[in-house]
Design an enzyme around this catalytic site. Sequence first.
Site, mmCIF file in Angstrom:
data_model
loop_
_atom_site.group_PDB
_atom_site.id
_atom_site.type_symbol
_atom_site.label_atom_id
_atom_site.label_comp_id
_atom_site.label_asym_id
_atom_site.label_seq_id
_atom_site.Cartn_x
_atom_site.Cartn_y
_atom_site.Cartn_z
ATOM 1 N N GLY A 7 0.882 -1.173 0.000
ATOM 2 C CA GLY A 7 0.000 0.000 0.000
ATOM 3 C C GLY A 7 0.912 1.213 0.000
ATOM 4 C CB ALA A 8 2.620 3.065 -2.551
ATOM 5 N NE ARG A 88 -9.629 3.538 13.755
ATOM 6 C CZ ARG A 88 -9.959 4.449 14.658
ATOM 7 N NH1 ARG A 88 -11.081 4.335 15.351
ATOM 8 N NH2 ARG A 88 -9.159 5.479 14.895
ATOM 9 C CB SER A 119 -5.499 -2.841 6.428
ATOM 10 O OG SER A 119 -4.386 -2.780 5.569
ATOM 11 C CG ASN A 120 -8.401 0.775 10.706
ATOM 12 O OD1 ASN A 120 -8.102 0.212 11.751
ATOM 13 N ND2 ASN A 120 -8.089 2.039 10.457
ATOM 14 C CG ASP A 148 -5.368 4.331 19.189
ATOM 15 O OD1 ASP A 148 -5.553 5.077 18.214
ATOM 16 O OD2 ASP A 148 -5.716 3.129 19.218
ATOM 17 N NE ARG A 151 -4.593 10.005 15.874
ATOM 18 C CZ ARG A 151 -5.106 9.262 14.901
ATOM 19 N NH1 ARG A 151 -5.892 8.232 15.196
ATOM 20 N NH2 ARG A 151 -4.860 9.553 13.644
ATOM 21 C CG HIS A 175 -6.975 1.158 16.114
ATOM 22 N ND1 HIS A 175 -6.508 2.340 16.647
ATOM 23 C CD2 HIS A 175 -7.029 1.359 14.773
ATOM 24 C CE1 HIS A 175 -6.280 3.198 15.674
ATOM 25 N NE2 HIS A 175 -6.600 2.632 14.532
HETATM 26 N N1 LIG Z 1 -4.083 0.985 12.339
HETATM 27 C C1 LIG Z 1 -4.070 2.312 12.328
HETATM 28 O O1 LIG Z 1 -3.750 2.956 13.336
HETATM 29 C C2 LIG Z 1 -4.415 3.045 11.059
HETATM 30 C C3 LIG Z 1 -4.202 4.435 10.958
HETATM 31 C C4 LIG Z 1 -4.527 5.064 9.751
HETATM 32 C C5 LIG Z 1 -5.053 4.329 8.686
HETATM 33 N N2 LIG Z 1 -5.263 2.999 8.837
HETATM 34 C C6 LIG Z 1 -5.792 2.175 7.749
HETATM 35 O O2 LIG Z 1 -4.756 1.973 6.799
HETATM 36 C C7 LIG Z 1 -5.336 1.701 5.514
HETATM 37 C C8 LIG Z 1 -4.688 2.595 4.464
HETATM 38 O O3 LIG Z 1 -5.050 3.943 4.665
HETATM 39 P P1 LIG Z 1 -4.520 5.075 3.658
HETATM 40 O O4 LIG Z 1 -5.011 6.367 4.189
HETATM 41 O O5 LIG Z 1 -3.080 4.878 3.385
HETATM 42 O O6 LIG Z 1 -5.359 4.694 2.336
HETATM 43 P P2 LIG Z 1 -4.956 5.031 0.831
HETATM 44 O O7 LIG Z 1 -6.190 4.857 0.009
HETATM 45 O O8 LIG Z 1 -4.240 6.341 0.752
HETATM 46 O O9 LIG Z 1 -3.892 3.893 0.445
HETATM 47 C C9 LIG Z 1 -4.236 2.546 0.351
HETATM 48 C C10 LIG Z 1 -3.441 1.959 -0.798
HETATM 49 O O10 LIG Z 1 -3.657 0.550 -0.832
HETATM 50 C C11 LIG Z 1 -3.584 0.165 -2.199
HETATM 51 N N3 LIG Z 1 -4.170 -1.155 -2.382
HETATM 52 C C12 LIG Z 1 -5.481 -1.517 -2.401
HETATM 53 N N4 LIG Z 1 -5.591 -2.843 -2.606
HETATM 54 C C13 LIG Z 1 -4.334 -3.342 -2.710
HETATM 55 C C14 LIG Z 1 -3.791 -4.638 -2.925
HETATM 56 N N5 LIG Z 1 -4.577 -5.701 -3.064
HETATM 57 N N6 LIG Z 1 -2.455 -4.763 -2.978
HETATM 58 C C15 LIG Z 1 -1.643 -3.701 -2.832
HETATM 59 N N7 LIG Z 1 -2.093 -2.437 -2.635
HETATM 60 C C16 LIG Z 1 -3.426 -2.262 -2.577
HETATM 61 C C17 LIG Z 1 -4.340 1.270 -2.920
HETATM 62 O O11 LIG Z 1 -4.051 1.296 -4.314
HETATM 63 C C18 LIG Z 1 -3.838 2.501 -2.174
HETATM 64 O O12 LIG Z 1 -2.744 3.116 -2.821
HETATM 65 C C19 LIG Z 1 -6.849 1.908 5.699
HETATM 66 O O13 LIG Z 1 -7.502 0.682 5.901
HETATM 67 C C20 LIG Z 1 -6.922 2.773 6.951
HETATM 68 O O14 LIG Z 1 -8.171 2.664 7.599
HETATM 69 C C21 LIG Z 1 -4.949 2.353 9.994
#
Ligand SMILES: NC(=O)c1ccc[n+]([C@@H]2O[C@H](COP(=O)([O-])OP(=O)(O)OC[C@H]3O[C@@H](n4cnc5c(N)ncnc54)[C@H](O)[C@@H]3O)[C@@H](O)[C@H]2O)c1
Length: 308
Positions: A7-8, A88, A119-120, A148, A151, A175
């Site tokens: 995930g970039a 989430r 990922s959530n 958390d 924060r 979370h």
């Molecule tokens: N755990 C935490 O504390 C926390 C904090 C913030 C965000 N998150 C979660 O992290 C995730 C990402 O958030 P974000 O803001 O970076 O989203 P984003 O949309 O900016 O980035 C997600 C990326 O995942 C890529 N992707 C989708 N399916 C894929 C696959 N099968 N293989 C490879 N890449 C794939 C997309 O193309 C996209 O570039 C979300 O689920 C968000 O809820 C978790």
Amino acid sequence: MKVTVVGAGAVGASCAEYIAIKNFASEVVLLDIKEGYAEGKAMDLMQTASLNGFDTKITGSTSDYSKTAGSDICVITSGIPRKPGMTREELIGINAGIVKSVSASLIEHSPETIIIVVSNPMDTMTYLVHKTTGLPKHRIIGMGGALDSARFKYRLAEALDAPISDVDGMVIGGHSDKGMVPLTAHATRNSVKVSEFLSEERLNQVKEDTKVGGATLTKLLGTSAWYAPGAAVSGLVQAIACDQKKMYPCSTLLAGEYGLDDLCIGVPVILGRNGIEKIVEIELSDAEKAHMSESAEGVKKTNGLLEL
Ligand SMILES: NC(=O)c1ccc[n+]([C@@H]2O[C@H](COP(=O)([O-])OP(=O)(O)OC[C@H]3O[C@@H](n4cnc5c(N)ncnc54)[C@H](O)[C@@H]3O)[C@@H](O)[C@H]2O)c1
């Protein structure tokens, strides 16, 4: 030390940037399904190397997992983030499929890796990785509590009108907006309990502001936050890569600790080169215990939505 970040997007790229700036990893591979996206982010980040003074090599890949081979640590940030007003938990339908296939591909090329799930809904996604990969539990870590807690410290410093470096505190539990358990009774300013400085009412406000920390930002930004999540992940990666034995609240599979079983939820752990090296059990007040078991019920309810 080779680290893969799947995930970039916002969180993945921020995480790669903080890892590089801290300059402890030899290589970071960014991988995404969007054609050219990870390569572009990697190139942009590499062009900050001479400016920010790091030697970490960052490369990008569009869905080619052979580039991730031999990763010591893999971070999963792929999936959709929430929009304003969403919980989430509502992300589970799409993200479960993504996390399941991504973790399988990562392990195929890096069988000895440690996985950090971002990922959530994160606690449920961490549980899913346990159920579907069979990796030993110390090598699967969910990131939520580190963010958390950061924060929580921000809100405590605000209430105390103190620098953040004066403040210490931790958030355990699920979370999620309802599930987080900010440990206000354990929070300190230079080893003095914060309750010496703040009224119960003000501390409750800090607690509530912490729990909706993500939702507050999602409302302001139109999507979920990325700087603090990326920094929090980089902290966990560094603790493992540098064998720091640091204590962070992380989501881990419990088997009786805190009176809980068969779920992943945030508790304090020691992180070192082997991943989760110890689960730390601390004494909780009756109110904190009740909040923790309520939080666990919420996580189990979301886990029940998984098709395992
Ligand atoms: N755990 C935490 O504390 C926390 C904090 C913030 C965000 N998150 C979660 O992290 C995730 C990402 O958030 P974000 O803001 O970076 O989203 P984003 O949309 O900016 O980035 C997600 C990326 O995942 C890529 N992707 C989708 N399916 C894929 C696959 N099968 N293989 C490879 N890449 C794939 C997309 O193309 C996209 O570039 C979300 O689920 C968000 O809820 C978790």
